[in-house]
Design a protein around this motif. Structure first.
Motif, short mmCIF file in Angstrom:
data_model
loop_
_atom_site.label_atom_id
_atom_site.label_comp_id
_atom_site.label_asym_id
_atom_site.label_seq_id
_atom_site.Cartn_x
_atom_site.Cartn_y
_atom_site.Cartn_z
N PHE A 227 0.64 -1.15 0.10
CA PHE A 227 -0.04 0.12 0.05
C PHE A 227 0.79 1.35 0.08
O PHE A 227 2.04 1.25 0.70
CB PHE A 227 -0.92 0.08 1.12
N LEU A 228 0.39 2.43 -0.61
CA LEU A 228 0.84 3.68 -0.37
C LEU A 228 0.30 4.36 0.81
O LEU A 228 -0.98 4.32 0.95
CB LEU A 228 0.47 4.60 -1.43
N GLU A 229 0.87 4.69 1.84
CA GLU A 229 0.44 4.91 3.13
C GLU A 229 -0.18 6.34 3.24
O GLU A 229 0.22 7.11 2.39
CB GLU A 229 1.42 5.06 4.35
N TRP A 230 -1.07 6.40 4.06
CA TRP A 230 -1.65 7.93 3.96
C TRP A 230 -0.85 8.77 5.05
O TRP A 230 -1.03 9.13 6.13
CB TRP A 230 -3.21 7.88 4.78
N SER A 231 0.51 8.93 4.53
CA SER A 231 1.47 9.75 5.25
C SER A 231 2.37 10.48 4.58
O SER A 231 3.64 10.57 4.97
CB SER A 231 2.33 8.78 6.48
N PRO A 232 2.09 10.99 3.39
CA PRO A 232 3.09 11.62 2.70
C PRO A 232 3.09 13.07 3.14
O PRO A 232 2.46 13.48 3.93
CB PRO A 232 2.68 11.72 0.92
N GLY A 233 4.23 13.66 2.33
CA GLY A 233 4.17 15.16 2.75
C GLY A 233 5.25 15.93 1.98
O GLY A 233 6.15 15.31 1.43
N PHE A 234 5.41 17.42 1.74
CA PHE A 234 6.26 18.26 1.32
C PHE A 234 7.55 18.51 2.06
O PHE A 234 7.28 19.11 3.00
CB PHE A 234 5.72 19.47 0.54
N LEU A 235 8.64 17.61 1.67
CA LEU A 235 9.99 18.08 2.29
C LEU A 235 10.26 19.49 1.99
O LEU A 235 10.85 20.06 2.85
CB LEU A 235 10.87 16.97 1.85
N ASP A 236 9.96 19.88 0.79
CA ASP A 236 10.18 21.23 0.30
C ASP A 236 9.58 21.34 -0.95
O ASP A 236 8.60 20.47 -1.24
CB ASP A 236 11.78 21.59 0.33
N ASP A 237 9.75 22.51 -1.63
CA ASP A 237 8.78 22.85 -2.83
C ASP A 237 8.96 21.77 -3.83
O ASP A 237 8.22 21.60 -4.72
CB ASP A 237 9.21 24.10 -3.29
N ASP A 238 10.37 21.27 -3.78
CA ASP A 238 10.75 20.32 -4.90
C ASP A 238 10.51 18.71 -4.39
O ASP A 238 10.70 18.03 -5.65
CB ASP A 238 12.33 20.66 -5.35
N THR A 239 10.40 18.44 -3.41
CA THR A 239 10.26 17.10 -2.95
C THR A 239 9.22 16.63 -2.38
O THR A 239 8.88 17.24 -1.11
CB THR A 239 11.52 16.70 -2.10
#
Length: 302
Positions: A227-239
């Motif tokens: 699964f792709l977890e429900w926990s992504p986030g923007f490290l910065d504008d590019d990542t």
């Protein structure tokens, strides 16, 4: 940068940018399905006040826990289900936004999204929502608007955008979980309810800029328990940081791996070599750094 805080058995701990503990606000224990208690909370940049919700009200307190104002939500009814009130501050700390899951709390009225004056607790705006949510998550924007995700369990997920002087805009998907806005506020990221894809959208339109699926990380489409977890986030504008979660059936163990994604093209850039206590622990701060919890419970910024 937003204020870092966390709730534990001692109260709400508030940290500075170097993760030094500034103070701990005393609050009631966590709310559970069977026992009432404290729910969502928010801390202003001054770090000298706490806004938090209980099962019946939203409060503003000083460092000693003394109440400065209280906004009554109303008691839960006898048919109350899982319901968790979320609290968030506007970008300038002038408003306290409250998602109140009234329907699931059996309060006899629709769910509401309310903006309160942070100084006085007076109602600035109050929106009824056509949701039957268990809880919500909010994301403050620099122009004073707020994004809200309402989780309705198996019935879906709703995402709204509103300001203190505008009606909520419903993105209308019903099956995407919201997980953050880019630091420049030109994009936001969602994960499908089935945890099989990640999409970066243009903000505020919601138009799809790119979609990433499990094969993009090098996994097969037919792999089970992945699964792709429900926990992504923007490290910065590019990542964007995304988490792939799996189950090793032979060992009967769970595993998770963090991956870097180009936030402008969708290219998977490789694995972020980090160990976390669980698949939800890594918290991106938007400035190229993130916070994780050490095995002894202390926070580390990396």
């Amino acid at each position: 940068m937003r204020v870092l805080s966390r709730k534990n058995d001692h109260g709400v701990e508030v940290y500075d940018a170097e993760l030094n503990l500034v103070r701990t606000f005393p609050v009631p224990p966590r709310s559970t399905f069977k026992e009432p208690g404290s729910e969502g909370h928010a801390v202003p940049v001054s770090r000298d006040r706490l806004f938090y919700a209980t099962d019946t009200a939203v409060l503003k307190v000083d460092p000693a826990g003394r109440e400065e104002w209280r906004f009554e939500l109303g008691a839960r009814g006898p048919k109350c289900g899982v319901s968790y009130t979320d609290v968030a501050l506007s970008h300038d700390d002038s408003l306290v936004w409250v998602y109140a899951p009234n329907a699931m709390a059996d309060r006899g009225r629709d769910d509401e999204w309310i903006a309160l004056d942070a100084a006085t607790g007076a109602v600035r705006t109050r929106h009824e929502l056509p949701t039957v949510g268990h809880g919500g998550d909010q994301f403050a924007l620099r122009d004073g608007r707020m994004l809200l995700e309402v989780g309705e369990g198996q019935d879906g997920i709703q995402i709204y955008l509103a300001g203190p002087d505008s009606r909520p805009h419903d993105y209308g998907w019903g099956d995407r979980s919201l997980h953050g806005v880019s630091p420049d506020e030109t994009r936001f990221v969602t994960v499908g309810q089935d945890s099989d894809d990640l999409i970066v959208h243009e903000f505020p339109s919601g138009d799809t800029l790119f979609k990433v699926t499990l094969p993009d990380f090098g996994f097969g489409e037919d792999e089970d328990d992945l699964f792709l977890e429900w926990s992504p986030g923007f490290l910065d504008d590019d990542t964007v940081i995304a988490v792939v979660f799996g189950v090793d059936e032979a060992e009967d163990t769970d595993w998770w791996r963090h991956f870097r994604i180009d936030a402008r093209t969708g290219e998977v850039l490789g694995e972020l070599e980090v160990t976390t206590i669980n698949q939800y622990d890594l918290d991106t701060l938007g400035d190229g750094t993130y916070v994780i919890t050490d095995t002894d419970g202390t926070l580390r910024r990396m």
